[in-house]
Design a protein around this motif. Structure first.
Motif, PDB file in Angstrom:
ATOM      1  N   LYS A 174      34.550 -18.006  -3.229  1.00  0.00           N
ATOM      2  CA  LYS A 174      34.882 -17.700  -3.362  1.00  0.00           C
ATOM      3  C   LYS A 174      34.011 -16.155  -2.778  1.00  0.00           C
ATOM      4  O   LYS A 174      34.256 -14.643  -3.182  1.00  0.00           O
ATOM      5  N   GLU A 175      33.177 -16.177  -1.930  1.00  0.00           N
ATOM      6  CA  GLU A 175      32.339 -15.096  -0.982  1.00  0.00           C
ATOM      7  C   GLU A 175      33.930 -14.627  -0.412  1.00  0.00           C
ATOM      8  O   GLU A 175      33.941 -13.674  -0.282  1.00  0.00           O
TER       9      GLU A 175
ATOM     10  N   PHE B 184      36.572 -14.443  -0.633  1.00  0.00           N
ATOM     11  CA  PHE B 184      37.562 -13.980  -1.241  1.00  0.00           C
ATOM     12  C   PHE B 184      37.628 -12.558  -1.480  1.00  0.00           C
ATOM     13  O   PHE B 184      38.072 -11.957  -0.950  1.00  0.00           O
ATOM     14  N   LEU B 185      36.144 -12.461  -1.693  1.00  0.00           N
ATOM     15  CA  LEU B 185      35.835 -11.308  -1.873  1.00  0.00           C
ATOM     16  C   LEU B 185      35.062 -10.311  -1.563  1.00  0.00           C
ATOM     17  O   LEU B 185      35.193  -9.072  -1.247  1.00  0.00           O
TER      18      LEU B 185
ATOM     19  N   PHE C  75      38.455  -9.058   0.036  1.00  0.00           N
ATOM     20  CA  PHE C  75      39.199  -8.287  -0.397  1.00  0.00           C
ATOM     21  C   PHE C  75      39.127  -7.174  -0.798  1.00  0.00           C
ATOM     22  O   PHE C  75      39.545  -5.746  -0.754  1.00  0.00           O
ATOM     23  N   ASP C  76      37.159  -6.881  -0.949  1.00  0.00           N
ATOM     24  CA  ASP C  76      37.250  -5.706  -1.072  1.00  0.00           C
ATOM     25  C   ASP C  76      35.515  -5.351  -0.995  1.00  0.00           C
ATOM     26  O   ASP C  76      34.327  -5.677  -1.766  1.00  0.00           O
TER      27      ASP C  76
ATOM     28  N   ALA D 261      33.094  -2.797  -0.095  1.00  0.00           N
ATOM     29  CA  ALA D 261      32.339  -2.096  -0.928  1.00  0.00           C
ATOM     30  C   ALA D 261      31.825  -2.979  -1.632  1.00  0.00           C
ATOM     31  O   ALA D 261      30.750  -2.809  -2.254  1.00  0.00           O
ATOM     32  N   TYR D 262      32.570  -3.422  -2.277  1.00  0.00           N
ATOM     33  CA  TYR D 262      32.242  -3.778  -3.762  1.00  0.00           C
ATOM     34  C   TYR D 262      31.539  -5.129  -3.545  1.00  0.00           C
ATOM     35  O   TYR D 262      30.782  -5.206  -4.595  1.00  0.00           O
TER      36      TYR D 262
ATOM     37  N   THR E 109      29.641  -5.564  -1.787  1.00  0.00           N
ATOM     38  CA  THR E 109      28.444  -5.502  -1.362  1.00  0.00           C
ATOM     39  C   THR E 109      27.295  -5.039  -2.437  1.00  0.00           C
ATOM     40  O   THR E 109      26.281  -4.518  -2.741  1.00  0.00           O
ATOM     41  N   ALA E 110      28.096  -4.025  -3.370  1.00  0.00           N
ATOM     42  CA  ALA E 110      27.664  -3.093  -3.844  1.00  0.00           C
ATOM     43  C   ALA E 110      27.449  -4.456  -5.331  1.00  0.00           C
ATOM     44  O   ALA E 110      26.117  -4.435  -6.222  1.00  0.00           O
ATOM     45  N   VAL E 111      27.783  -5.450  -5.466  1.00  0.00           N
ATOM     46  CA  VAL E 111      27.495  -7.064  -6.825  1.00  0.00           C
ATOM     47  C   VAL E 111      26.425  -7.762  -5.595  1.00  0.00           C
ATOM     48  O   VAL E 111      26.354  -8.481  -5.628  1.00  0.00           O
TER      49      VAL E 111
END
Lengths: 267, 294
Positions: free
Chosen positions: B164-165, B167-168, B171-172, B174-175, B177-179
């Protein structure tokens, strides 16, 4: 005209942000109240997105500090959510709608853990809120612009945060989506959440936001919409100031890299 | 185990490990970074030989891993600090490192048990005769099978735990990093994984053709599905098919096995490009004509 508040949920102190040594935000100093729907308004290149990216810790600050819930960002990340601009990701990516919404749960899951049934339920609930329940298994490449924006919003909702930053959620969406989103944002603020939105369309500002931040590389104004969103301040925000400040920025940049002058001019 | 099977198995291990990582590379639009790493690890391998004087696989993996991550770092560095375009930055970095590797091999040819042809083109046909013999004298079987098997296992564990890391952050970013998921950490972990996979592959398919296994199977799978997990399963299947069909093509033509495998990888991609049910060129054209007729 900068209205400071007691017990702010966001406090920005003397913030300056630079891209490549060239300041794009100068000395921003403001505080924001809890439970409001807040709009960040300003012309192109005013640093609206830069402001929220810097608050989210996505780009480094040149000076100043930011406090969220009176704490450092690293301590309260779990209470903050972010909706990036829609165009920043590749929508041809092999993923389904539910995959993307579940990403909102990743921060809470921690390393190595898979989303559980409870997480899927939260994700489905968020999809329902943006009227996208039926699209759960749809490939994201098949979505329209408005649907993409709803999916991004559902992902942010799935974080179950208290403070939301959204980068142009109304850009290029259809009227129905805009209506759905604004209704949702109002419900969120009624529940005590704070939503901060980068916004482009001046006409809808008084109707949508109860607090506005007027930005043009420096902070022009921050305060309740009725007293802040005036023609005088608008003129100051969209007036001739931009050229002067950007020229100063260019000079500063050239001063530090004299040998690079030629390439800078081209850029 | 027969010789044929050993070679096919080694090819499949390598193709699968490469392909799985290649899925992330092409989705991150970093396919050429994979190419760069596969070449740039060469000096790392030679230096590891020179310093330790052994063909010990662990040393090789560490040497190549360090240089691989250094390559990615240099590419980013020239791109960000020197304002060089990414592709130019890649071109400068990997050719330079690869060249150093080539010089090292030719200068120390007498001291290291390395052959230029083998490094460049690979020689998977040697798999059955290159045996791992323990100090006690027990014959454990083909060395390459152990190396590529271990690396495949590492890659599978890496992807399973960080699914999942990865994957995220793909894909995105910036998001992510934000989470609170570090994009930098996962970037370098992925690049480290690409580096060690390349080492495992260079003995079998060589430094030049390994990029065919990194990119062609996932690119083929990308045309066939719109789901990341299915894409990875398909990549694995295509990798094994490439290995099997490549081997028999080489036997039939009495040619290079690595070359035949890369050729088959290209052929499968061509087939998917023409006949994929969703993205296929012919299918799309047919659909268009049908739409016009109605």
């Amino acid at each position: 005209m900068i209205t400071q508040v007691e017990n702010p949920i966001v406090e920005i102190h003397d913030l300056t942000v630079s891209y490549d040594k060239k300041p794009v935000l100068w000395d921003v100093d403001l505080s924001l109240p809890k439970g409001h729907l807040i709009g960040i308004i300003g012309p192109n290149g005013a640093g609206k997105s830069t402001l929220i990216k810097s608050v989210m810790g996505l780009i480094p600050n040149s000076s100043g500090y930011i406090k969220l819930f009176d704490q450092d960002l690293s301590k309260v990340r779990g209470r903050i959510s972010y909706v990036p601009q829609r165009e920043t990701v590749d929508w041809d990516f092999p993923a389904s709608v539910i995959d993307v919404v579940l990403m909102g749960r990743y921060g809470k899951l921690g390393l190595f853990k898979r989303p559980r049934k409870a997480d899927i339920e939260v994700a489905m609930d968020c999809l329902r809120k943006v009227d996208m329940e039926a699209f759960k298994d749809r490939q994201i490449s098949q979505l329209s612009g408005g649907q993409q924006q709803r999916v991004f919003l559902a992902r942010a909702l799935a974080q179950q945060a208290d403070l939301y930053f959204m980068d142009e959620p109304f850009a290029g969406v259809d009227a129905a989506t805009e209506k759905t989103i604004i209704k949702l944002l109002r419900e969120m603020t009624e529940r005590g959440n704070t939503v901060i939105v980068v916004h482009h369309d001046l006409q809808s500002v008084p109707q949508y936001f109860d607090w506005v931040i007027m930005l043009n590389m420096r902070l022009v104004a921050s305060g309740p919409t009725e007293s802040t969103f005036t023609s005088e301040i608008l003129q100051e925000t969209y007036g001739g100031k931009l050229t002067l400040l950007s020229e100063v920025g260019n000079l500063l940049k050239q001063g530090r890299f004299p040998s690079r002058e030629q390439t800078e001019v081209k850029n | 185990m027969s010789n044929d099977l050993q070679i096919i198995l080694a090819g499949s291990f390598v193709a699968t490990a490469c392909g799985l990582l290649g899925c992330y590379l092409i989705l991150r639009k970093m396919a050429m970074v994979g190419d760069a790493i596969s070449h740039a690890v060469l000096p790392g391998i030679v230096l590891a030989f020179l310093f330790t004087g052994s063909r010990d696989s662990v040393t090789m993996v560490i040497g190549a891993g360090i240089i691989g991550v250094l390559t990615t770092f240099l590419i980013e560095f020239f791109h960000k600090k020197g304002k060089l375009q990414t592709d130019a930055s890649i071109g400068v970095t990997f050719t330079w490192l690869f060249a150093i590797g080539v010089i090292l091999i030719s200068v120390f040819a007498g001291k290291v048990d390395l052959d230029q042809d083998c490094v460049l083109y690979g020689e998977i046909a040697y798999v059955p005769i290159d045996l791992w013999i323990t100090d006690a004298g027990t014959v454990m079987g083909p060395r390459v099978l152990y190396i590529s098997g271990t690396v495949l296992l590492i890659i599978l564990v890496f992807i399973a735990t960080g699914y999942k890391e990865l994957f995220l952050t793909t894909f995105d970013p910036a998001y992510a990093t934000a989470v609170g998921i570090s994009t930098v950490l996962w970037h370098y972990l992925l690049m480290g994984a690409v580096s060690i996979t390349t080492v495992a592959s260079f003995e079998s398919v060589g430094a030049i053709l390994v990029v065919a296994l990194l990119i062609a199977p996932p690119a083929t799978a990308y045309l066939l599905t719109e789901d990341l997990f299915k894409m990875m399963v398909l990549t694995t299947i295509i990798g094994v098919l490439v290995s099997v069909s490549g081997y028999y093509l080489a036997v039939a033509t009495d040619g290079s096995i690595a070359g035949a495998m890369a050729t088959m990888a290209g052929l499968f991609f061509g087939l998917a490009f023409l006949f994929s049910p969703t993205e296929g060129y012919l299918v799309k054209k047919f659909r268009k004509e049908k739409a016009v007729m109605h």
